[in-house]
Scaffold this active site. Structure first.
Site, mmCIF file in Angstrom:
data_model
loop_
_atom_site.group_PDB
_atom_site.id
_atom_site.type_symbol
_atom_site.label_atom_id
_atom_site.label_comp_id
_atom_site.label_asym_id
_atom_site.label_seq_id
_atom_site.Cartn_x
_atom_site.Cartn_y
_atom_site.Cartn_z
ATOM 1 N N SER A 109 6.041 -13.554 -27.994
ATOM 2 C CA SER A 109 5.971 -12.803 -26.740
ATOM 3 C C SER A 109 6.641 -11.441 -26.822
ATOM 4 O O SER A 109 6.171 -10.475 -26.211
ATOM 5 C CB SER A 109 6.593 -13.632 -25.600
ATOM 6 O OG SER A 109 7.889 -14.071 -25.951
ATOM 7 N N HIS A 134 11.608 -10.027 -24.278
ATOM 8 C CA HIS A 134 10.439 -9.405 -23.659
ATOM 9 C C HIS A 134 10.695 -7.933 -23.354
ATOM 10 O O HIS A 134 9.893 -7.062 -23.700
ATOM 11 C CB HIS A 134 10.082 -10.139 -22.367
ATOM 12 C CG HIS A 134 9.605 -11.531 -22.587
ATOM 13 N ND1 HIS A 134 9.315 -12.399 -21.555
ATOM 14 C CD2 HIS A 134 9.366 -12.223 -23.731
ATOM 15 C CE1 HIS A 134 8.911 -13.553 -22.055
ATOM 16 N NE2 HIS A 134 8.943 -13.474 -23.367
#
Length: 367
Positions: A141, A196
């Site tokens: 991610s 992230h």
């Protein structure tokens, strides 16, 4: 710089690039195959598909402060390919396929590889710097957020070369998706928002460094803009490295402690079996001989095992240290019980009534 041909840029359709077939995006295809194959191997080795215990990703290269900062810096890269559950990898691979096809066509294969891996590494570095407590983390991610960061930079710089409707649709969509995913990270447990956000920032910076104009096979923007971007990216990395706090313990300490505990548990089984054999199968031994055997074969063995446990250097933060201390006390108790049994054998001559109740030692758990 090679002059841009507006007619070439006008013929390009980003919408078509987003639907590129497999043969036109070999890097994305290879990344998805590698991620899926590694996950299947991990699931088979850990006998878990829906959710793996932290120990399995740790063995396969997940990011973990005490291990990474003890010299295993390669975990910043390997963690990009390590996933923890079926849902985890399915969501990530869907997002990678969705945005990756466009970015591979925009940047080209090698630029795309540098962007993807670079954003993933920086995202894991941010995760390492932001988390005060050790935690096992991994997944694609952070690298995927890097693709969105680079997409936003690319779209903004090329906004005059892209159809206005297509620009608004892609730019707003990428911006809203990134913001929404970051927002969810504050409410859903188990999401590494630091990775992230770090990946998104790294993707924007790398997107500025690796960008090339639409319609040019190997062009690029020259001048101060790229140099300033490179300087900013370097400053970010240096700041992150300087901001990483020392780990509470070295992972090698935990591994050494676990190994010592496992050795003691094996030795305890053997010593206890020998103790029982001496008292149940004396084979003509006198009580004095039996007492000598308990002293030399049981008490001395527990003393040796205790010394081996005491020699392990484990700092207070090592997860298995409490178990180590309990086993040290257990070894002392067993040694004293064997010595007492030997003494009473000599004085009373009644060894059958002198076997202490054995308590099973505790085993260590995972950090």
């Amino acid at each position: 710089m090679t002059p841009r041909d507006p007619s070439v840029a006008a013929t390009l359709s980003l919408h078509e690039w987003m639907r590129s077939p497999v043969r036109q995006v070999p890097v994305i295809t290879m990344l998805i195959v590698c991620n899926v194959l590694l996950f299947l191997v991990m699931a088979w080795s850990g006998r878990a598909l829906w959710h793996m215990t932290p120990g399995v990703p740790m063995q396969w290269g997940a990011n973990f402060g005490p291990a990474t900062q003890s010299g295993e810096w390669w975990r910043l890269l390997s963690a990009v390919f390590v996933h923890f559950s079926l849902i985890h990898i399915v969501v990530n691979m869907w997002a990678l396929w969705d945005v990756g096809r466009l970015m591979e066509r925009v940047l080209g294969r090698w630029r795309f590889v540098v962007l993807y891996l670079g954003a993933g590494v920086v995202g894991n570095l941010v995760s390492l710097a932001m988390h005060g407590q050790p935690r096992v983390s991994g997944g694609a991610s952070g690298a995927i957020f890097g693709l969105y960061g680079a997409l936003l930079v690319f779209l903004w710089r090329e906004r005059r070369s892209i159809d206005p409707f297509e620009f608004r649709w892609l730019f707003v969509g990428a911006l809203v998706f990134s913001a929404l995913m970051l927002l969810l990270g504050f409410f859903l447990p188990g999401i590494d928002n630091a990775a992230h956000g770090g990946g998104l920032l790294a993707g924007g910076l790398l997107g500025g460094l690796l960008r090339r104009p639409l319609g040019l096979p190997d062009g690029g923007y020259a001048g101060p803009s790229r140099r300033w971007t490179a300087a900013l990216a370097l400053a970010v990395i240096v700041t992150l490295l300087a901001g990483i706090s020392p780990p509470p313990y070295r992972y090698e300490e935990e591994l050494e402690t676990r190994a010592a505990i496992q050795r003691f548990l094996r030795e305890d089984q053997a010593i206890s079996a020998r103790w029982g054999a001496l008292l149940t199968d004396r084979r003509g031994m006198s009580f004095d001989q039996l007492a000598d055997a308990l002293h030399s074969e049981v008490a001395a063995s527990y003393e040796r095992s205790f010394n081996e446990l005491a020699a392990v250097q484990a700092s207070p933060a090592v997860p298995s240290r409490p178990t180590l201390l309990k086993l040290q006390a257990y070894a002392v108790t067993r040694k004293e019980a064997a010595l007492q049994a030997a003494q009473e054998l000599r004085s009373r001559g009644a060894g059958h009534a002198l076997v202490p109740q054995r308590k099973a030692p505790m085993t260590s758990g995972n950090p």
